[in-house]
Each structure stands twice: as structure tokens, then as C-alpha cells.
Design a protein around this motif. Sequence first.
Motif, PDB file in Angstrom:
ATOM      1  N   ALA A  40      -1.599   6.275   6.923  1.00  0.00           N
ATOM      2  CA  ALA A  40      -2.923   6.752   7.344  1.00  0.00           C
ATOM      3  C   ALA A  40      -3.360   7.969   6.528  1.00  0.00           C
ATOM      4  O   ALA A  40      -4.501   8.037   6.050  1.00  0.00           O
ATOM      5  CB  ALA A  40      -2.911   7.095   8.833  1.00  0.00           C
ATOM      6  N   GLY A  41      -2.459   8.933   6.349  1.00  0.00           N
ATOM      7  CA  GLY A  41      -2.792  10.119   5.567  1.00  0.00           C
ATOM      8  C   GLY A  41      -3.089   9.791   4.116  1.00  0.00           C
ATOM      9  O   GLY A  41      -4.013  10.348   3.509  1.00  0.00           O
ATOM     10  N   ASP A  42      -2.345   8.835   3.541  1.00  0.00           N
ATOM     11  CA  ASP A  42      -2.576   8.445   2.148  1.00  0.00           C
ATOM     12  C   ASP A  42      -3.931   7.754   1.980  1.00  0.00           C
ATOM     13  O   ASP A  42      -4.606   7.935   0.957  1.00  0.00           O
ATOM     14  CB  ASP A  42      -1.454   7.521   1.670  1.00  0.00           C
ATOM     15  CG  ASP A  42      -0.158   8.273   1.385  1.00  0.00           C
ATOM     16  OD1 ASP A  42      -0.228   9.484   1.138  1.00  0.00           O
ATOM     17  OD2 ASP A  42       0.915   7.632   1.413  1.00  0.00           O
ATOM     18  N   PHE A  80       0.828  -1.210   0.000  1.00  0.00           N
ATOM     19  CA  PHE A  80       0.000   0.000   0.000  1.00  0.00           C
ATOM     20  C   PHE A  80       0.857   1.253   0.000  1.00  0.00           C
ATOM     21  O   PHE A  80       0.524   2.249  -0.656  1.00  0.00           O
ATOM     22  CB  PHE A  80      -0.930  -0.002   1.223  1.00  0.00           C
ATOM     23  CG  PHE A  80      -2.088  -0.939   1.099  1.00  0.00           C
ATOM     24  CD1 PHE A  80      -3.286  -0.519   0.526  1.00  0.00           C
ATOM     25  CD2 PHE A  80      -1.988  -2.242   1.536  1.00  0.00           C
ATOM     26  CE1 PHE A  80      -4.356  -1.384   0.396  1.00  0.00           C
ATOM     27  CE2 PHE A  80      -3.054  -3.118   1.412  1.00  0.00           C
ATOM     28  CZ  PHE A  80      -4.237  -2.696   0.835  1.00  0.00           C
ATOM     29  N   GLU A  81       1.956   1.227   0.735  1.00  0.00           N
ATOM     30  CA  GLU A  81       2.839   2.389   0.769  1.00  0.00           C
ATOM     31  C   GLU A  81       3.472   2.666  -0.584  1.00  0.00           C
ATOM     32  O   GLU A  81       3.831   3.811  -0.877  1.00  0.00           O
ATOM     33  CB  GLU A  81       3.919   2.182   1.838  1.00  0.00           C
ATOM     34  CG  GLU A  81       3.371   2.200   3.260  1.00  0.00           C
ATOM     35  CD  GLU A  81       4.404   1.855   4.309  1.00  0.00           C
ATOM     36  OE1 GLU A  81       4.211   2.235   5.483  1.00  0.00           O
ATOM     37  OE2 GLU A  81       5.412   1.198   3.975  1.00  0.00           O
ATOM     38  N   CYS A 102      -8.051  12.869  10.244  1.00  0.00           N
ATOM     39  CA  CYS A 102      -8.817  13.541   9.190  1.00  0.00           C
ATOM     40  C   CYS A 102      -8.617  15.055   9.167  1.00  0.00           C
ATOM     41  O   CYS A 102      -8.652  15.673   8.102  1.00  0.00           O
ATOM     42  CB  CYS A 102     -10.310  13.240   9.349  1.00  0.00           C
ATOM     43  SG  CYS A 102     -10.717  11.519   9.036  1.00  0.00           S
ATOM     44  N   ALA A 103      -8.447  15.671  10.338  1.00  0.00           N
ATOM     45  CA  ALA A 103      -8.341  17.126  10.398  1.00  0.00           C
ATOM     46  C   ALA A 103      -7.160  17.630   9.577  1.00  0.00           C
ATOM     47  O   ALA A 103      -7.260  18.643   8.868  1.00  0.00           O
ATOM     48  CB  ALA A 103      -8.210  17.586  11.849  1.00  0.00           C
ATOM     49  N   LYS A 104      -6.052  16.920   9.640  1.00  0.00           N
ATOM     50  CA  LYS A 104      -4.866  17.334   8.898  1.00  0.00           C
ATOM     51  C   LYS A 104      -4.093  16.092   8.475  1.00  0.00           C
ATOM     52  O   LYS A 104      -3.111  15.697   9.119  1.00  0.00           O
ATOM     53  CB  LYS A 104      -3.984  18.249   9.763  1.00  0.00           C
ATOM     54  CG  LYS A 104      -2.869  18.934   8.987  1.00  0.00           C
ATOM     55  CD  LYS A 104      -2.101  19.876   9.894  1.00  0.00           C
ATOM     56  CE  LYS A 104      -0.975  20.567   9.126  1.00  0.00           C
ATOM     57  NZ  LYS A 104      -0.180  21.467  10.006  1.00  0.00           N
ATOM     58  N   PRO A 105      -4.496  15.449   7.385  1.00  0.00           N
ATOM     59  CA  PRO A 105      -3.833  14.221   6.953  1.00  0.00           C
ATOM     60  C   PRO A 105      -2.353  14.453   6.669  1.00  0.00           C
ATOM     61  O   PRO A 105      -1.993  15.322   5.883  1.00  0.00           O
ATOM     62  CB  PRO A 105      -4.582  13.833   5.670  1.00  0.00           C
ATOM     63  CG  PRO A 105      -5.881  14.557   5.752  1.00  0.00           C
ATOM     64  CD  PRO A 105      -5.608  15.817   6.492  1.00  0.00           C
TER      65      PRO A 105
END
Length: 253
Positions: free
Chosen positions: A169-171, A113-114, A161-164
Motif C-alpha cells: 500500500a505504501g509503495d 508488484f512487490e 496517505c498520511a504516513k505511507p
Amino acid sequence: MKWQPVQQRRQECPIAGREPDLAPTELTFQNGDLVAQREHLRALVPVGHRQQAKHRERVRHAEDARAEVVSILGEEIREYPEVFTHLADIELALVKDTARERENAARNAIRVFECILPGLNAKFPAQLPISTVPGVRERAFVLTAERLGATSVPPNMRKYCAKPANGLAGDIIKAVWAAGENAQHPFTTFIRLRPALLEDLDRSRILRNNATHGSTGAPAPDELEHIRTLAYEAARHLLGLSGGRSTTSKKVN
């Protein structure tokens, strides 16, 4: 030349180059050294054979692992060498089936996934909600994921979610938001086919972190089989591969 007695001439003209005879003790010592050297070399021969056999076995297992990946995903997977390598390493870990190799398999499943998500996010950039009011982006993300077909959103994923940020997780968050805006996004189909995808990813991430930093040890065989299947499905759907066969279970004891 003046005549000299024979005995005197013999004393003055010794035979050139003649070495004195070695004492019997010196010969015995040298012979002992030679015997020891021969024994040492004789002992090294089977060691070299064993090392060669192990090397051939490793090469054969690596070739079998790569062949298994190709048989599942088709020849197209060779166009993505990093993903190909991580999947082959998973197969190799299942063959060896040790605690350490199961840990490596968990890491490689997440690395699939990365490898894929950053390129996917570059191709389908997400438009994040403008509002910075606490909770707004989280609610928007949950609604988007549910609209795509996700059964739930893990709490650990919601807090990003507020600041990916950059990272897995952010991706994932960026990919879900982009899929909510574009029906052509591969995540749209992937989540529909696998409604528990976000939970699976979060669980796989935890297994990887535990394998790397935690004290819980290697993932259980059923968990490892689960994330192996997840990694293959990610490669198939997110890279748009159409060859090969369906993923078959590889039970590990």
C-alpha cells in the motif's frame, strides 16, 4: 608310525570344513524370505516408474509455464528473474487449477508488484506534501490520482496517505505521488491505460490476504484471470518491456 585300525583313523581325522546339512524346515524358511524380498522389490518397480513420470510431468509443466511468460512478454523478462518466476508460477497454478494453486496464483500476482515497486520508487523518489494537517495529504493524493486518470481511490488506500509505510500500500501511494510530479514515471502511462488500477490493486491485495489468512478460500476463476492480466500488464508497463504478444485469457473452471 604305529599301525591303527582303519575305523579308528577315520574317527580321528574328519573331513575339514564340512558343514552339517540344513534341516528342510530351515531351507523352507530361507526360501520364503527370498520370495518375500523379490515380491517387495517387484512392487517397488511401478512405484518408481510412477514417481519418475510425475517428475517428468512437473518439469514439462514448469517449462511450458516459463515459455508462456516469454511468449507474452518477450525475452527481456528473463532480465527480471524474480518477476519471471512469479509469472511462471501463476501459469503453473492455472494448469493445475486446484483451490490451493489458485491461492498461490493470487499471492504471486501481488508479489509481481512487490518486486517492481520498490525499485521504481528508488528511481523516482516521491516528494510527499509537507503539511501534517489531518486530511490534507489524503486530499492531495486523491487529486493527484484523479489527475493521472484514476477513476477512484479505495478507502483502504486513502488511510495510508498520511504516513505511507513500507509494504504494498505504501509503495503504491509513493508511486502515484511520484508519477504526479514526473510525466516520465511509468505509472503515468499505466494509470491512463488502466483507470481502475488502484481499485484493482486494492482488490488483488484483499484476495491475497484472504488466500493467506482469511476463511473465504481461493479466488474465483474470473477474479484470478483478472489479477493474472493485471500482473502481466504491470510487468510490461512498469518494467518497460516491448516484446511478446498481448495477454490472452486463460479460462479456469
